[in-house]
Motif scaffolding. Structure first.
Motif, mmCIF file in Angstrom:
data_model
loop_
_atom_site.group_PDB
_atom_site.id
_atom_site.type_symbol
_atom_site.label_atom_id
_atom_site.label_comp_id
_atom_site.label_asym_id
_atom_site.label_seq_id
_atom_site.Cartn_x
_atom_site.Cartn_y
_atom_site.Cartn_z
ATOM 1 N N ILE A 37 -18.558 28.525 19.802
ATOM 2 C CA ILE A 37 -19.899 28.157 19.358
ATOM 3 C C ILE A 37 -20.847 29.299 19.702
ATOM 4 N N ILE A 38 -21.589 29.743 18.681
ATOM 5 C CA ILE A 38 -22.584 30.788 18.870
ATOM 6 C C ILE A 38 -23.912 30.195 18.424
ATOM 7 N N ASP A 39 -24.826 30.056 19.383
ATOM 8 C CA ASP A 39 -26.048 29.290 19.186
ATOM 9 C C ASP A 39 -27.272 30.149 19.493
ATOM 10 N N CYS A 40 -28.130 30.336 18.494
ATOM 11 C CA CYS A 40 -29.393 31.065 18.688
ATOM 12 C C CYS A 40 -30.403 30.103 19.309
ATOM 13 N N GLU A 41 -30.686 30.291 20.559
ATOM 14 C CA GLU A 41 -31.653 29.472 21.297
ATOM 15 C C GLU A 41 -32.698 30.422 21.869
ATOM 16 N N GLU A 42 -33.672 30.793 21.026
ATOM 17 C CA GLU A 42 -34.693 31.751 21.464
ATOM 18 C C GLU A 42 -35.077 31.505 22.916
ATOM 19 N N PRO A 43 -35.066 32.484 23.762
ATOM 20 C CA PRO A 43 -34.886 33.910 23.504
ATOM 21 C C PRO A 43 -33.452 34.412 23.721
ATOM 22 N N ILE A 44 -32.486 33.469 23.819
ATOM 23 C CA ILE A 44 -31.116 33.905 24.096
ATOM 24 C C ILE A 44 -30.146 33.451 23.006
ATOM 25 N N LEU A 45 -28.996 34.114 23.006
ATOM 26 C CA LEU A 45 -27.860 33.729 22.182
ATOM 27 C C LEU A 45 -26.819 33.177 23.141
ATOM 28 N N VAL A 46 -26.360 31.970 22.895
ATOM 29 C CA VAL A 46 -25.392 31.307 23.769
ATOM 30 C C VAL A 46 -24.040 31.309 23.082
ATOM 31 N N LEU A 47 -23.006 31.741 23.806
ATOM 32 C CA LEU A 47 -21.633 31.700 23.311
ATOM 33 C C LEU A 47 -20.847 30.771 24.228
ATOM 34 N N GLU A 48 -20.174 29.781 23.639
ATOM 35 C CA GLU A 48 -19.370 28.845 24.428
ATOM 36 C C GLU A 48 -18.095 28.491 23.690
ATOM 37 N N GLN A 49 -16.993 28.510 24.442
ATOM 38 C CA GLN A 49 -15.722 28.048 23.900
ATOM 39 C C GLN A 49 -15.070 27.133 24.924
ATOM 40 N N VAL A 50 -14.666 25.946 24.472
ATOM 41 C CA VAL A 50 -13.926 25.029 25.342
ATOM 42 C C VAL A 50 -12.583 25.669 25.660
ATOM 43 N N ILE A 51 -12.232 25.635 26.922
ATOM 44 C CA ILE A 51 -10.955 26.181 27.368
ATOM 45 C C ILE A 51 -9.951 25.054 27.617
ATOM 46 N N MET A 52 -10.381 24.050 28.384
ATOM 47 C CA MET A 52 -9.466 22.965 28.738
ATOM 48 C C MET A 52 -10.222 21.852 29.456
ATOM 49 N N LYS A 53 -9.545 20.725 29.646
ATOM 50 C CA LYS A 53 -10.087 19.661 30.487
ATOM 51 C C LYS A 53 -9.909 20.056 31.950
ATOM 52 N N VAL A 54 -10.801 19.584 32.783
ATOM 53 C CA VAL A 54 -10.682 19.815 34.222
ATOM 54 C C VAL A 54 -9.459 19.039 34.722
ATOM 55 N N PRO A 55 -8.567 19.715 35.439
ATOM 56 C CA PRO A 55 -7.371 19.010 35.938
ATOM 57 C C PRO A 55 -7.727 18.036 37.067
ATOM 58 N N PRO A 56 -6.836 17.067 37.306
ATOM 59 C CA PRO A 56 -7.053 16.160 38.431
ATOM 60 C C PRO A 56 -7.022 16.953 39.744
ATOM 61 N N SER A 57 -7.791 16.541 40.715
ATOM 62 C CA SER A 57 -7.865 17.215 42.027
ATOM 63 C C SER A 57 -8.064 18.725 41.856
ATOM 64 N N PRO A 58 -9.201 19.135 41.305
ATOM 65 C CA PRO A 58 -9.383 20.531 40.920
ATOM 66 C C PRO A 58 -9.930 21.475 41.999
ATOM 67 N N THR A 59 -10.029 21.041 43.247
ATOM 68 C CA THR A 59 -10.686 21.858 44.264
ATOM 69 C C THR A 59 -10.138 23.275 44.324
ATOM 70 N N ASP A 60 -8.848 23.453 44.483
ATOM 71 C CA ASP A 60 -8.260 24.795 44.556
ATOM 72 C C ASP A 60 -8.389 25.519 43.215
ATOM 73 N N PHE A 61 -8.323 24.771 42.135
ATOM 74 C CA PHE A 61 -8.453 25.362 40.815
ATOM 75 C C PHE A 61 -9.860 25.925 40.610
ATOM 76 N N PHE A 62 -10.883 25.202 41.066
ATOM 77 C CA PHE A 62 -12.256 25.700 40.955
ATOM 78 C C PHE A 62 -12.408 27.002 41.738
ATOM 79 N N LYS A 63 -11.792 27.051 42.892
ATOM 80 C CA LYS A 63 -11.828 28.293 43.680
ATOM 81 C C LYS A 63 -11.202 29.431 42.880
ATOM 82 N N ARG A 64 -10.096 29.162 42.237
ATOM 83 C CA ARG A 64 -9.413 30.190 41.441
ATOM 84 C C ARG A 64 -10.268 30.621 40.242
ATOM 85 N N LEU A 65 -10.960 29.679 39.606
ATOM 86 C CA LEU A 65 -11.847 30.039 38.501
ATOM 87 C C LEU A 65 -12.939 31.002 38.966
ATOM 88 N N LEU A 66 -13.487 30.744 40.146
ATOM 89 C CA LEU A 66 -14.505 31.660 40.678
ATOM 90 C C LEU A 66 -13.918 33.042 40.929
#
Length: 130
Positions: free
Chosen positions: A42-71
């Motif tokens: 999704i590419i969205d013109c929202e003055e003054p910015i352009l926002v780009l977003e793509q869904v990657i996946m659903k958040v897995p169950p018990s995601p604590t370590d996964f969130f750390k890895r994403l960071l």
């Protein structure tokens, strides 16, 4: 339709990205280039910015370590970041660019960063798909 939205669409056309849907009133398009892992970006013109977003996946169950890895993954991304939605249910790639001085190279670099992130981390992300 604003001139900036027209320019964004022209850049996307020049980059040979397929516009699979658009909402002219919202100045939003959805593009894809499956060879590069770009699907429903999704590419969205929202003055003054352009926002780009793509869904990657659903958040897995018990995601604590996964969130750390994403960071940790975010640290190595050239543009954008892996983020979660407001309900902490969906992981997305998101980037924002200034519309005022947007050029094709900047937009292309952001989209290529998504493609690179998916090629580098895609298999690791798939290990966590519920």
């Amino acid at each position: 339709m604003s001139e900036k939205f027209k320019l964004v669409k022209e850049y996307l056309h020049d980059m040979e990205l397929a516009i699979i849907s658009e909402n002219i009133e919202e100045e939003l398009v959805v593009v894809e280039d499956e060879e590069k892992g770009i699907k429903n970006l999704i590419i969205d013109c929202e003055e003054p910015i352009l926002v780009l977003e793509q869904v990657i996946m659903k958040v897995p169950p018990s995601p604590t370590d996964f969130f750390k890895r994403l960071l940790q993954m975010n640290r190595n991304l050239v543009h954008g970041a892996f983020v979660i939605d407001e309900n902490a249910e969906i992981i997305l790639f998101r980037d924002t660019l200034q519309l005022e001085n947007l050029d094709r190279n900047e937009l292309e670099a952001s989209i290529q960063a998504l493609s690179l992130a998916l090629s580098e981390y895609g298999s690791e992300l798939l290990e966590h798909v519920a």
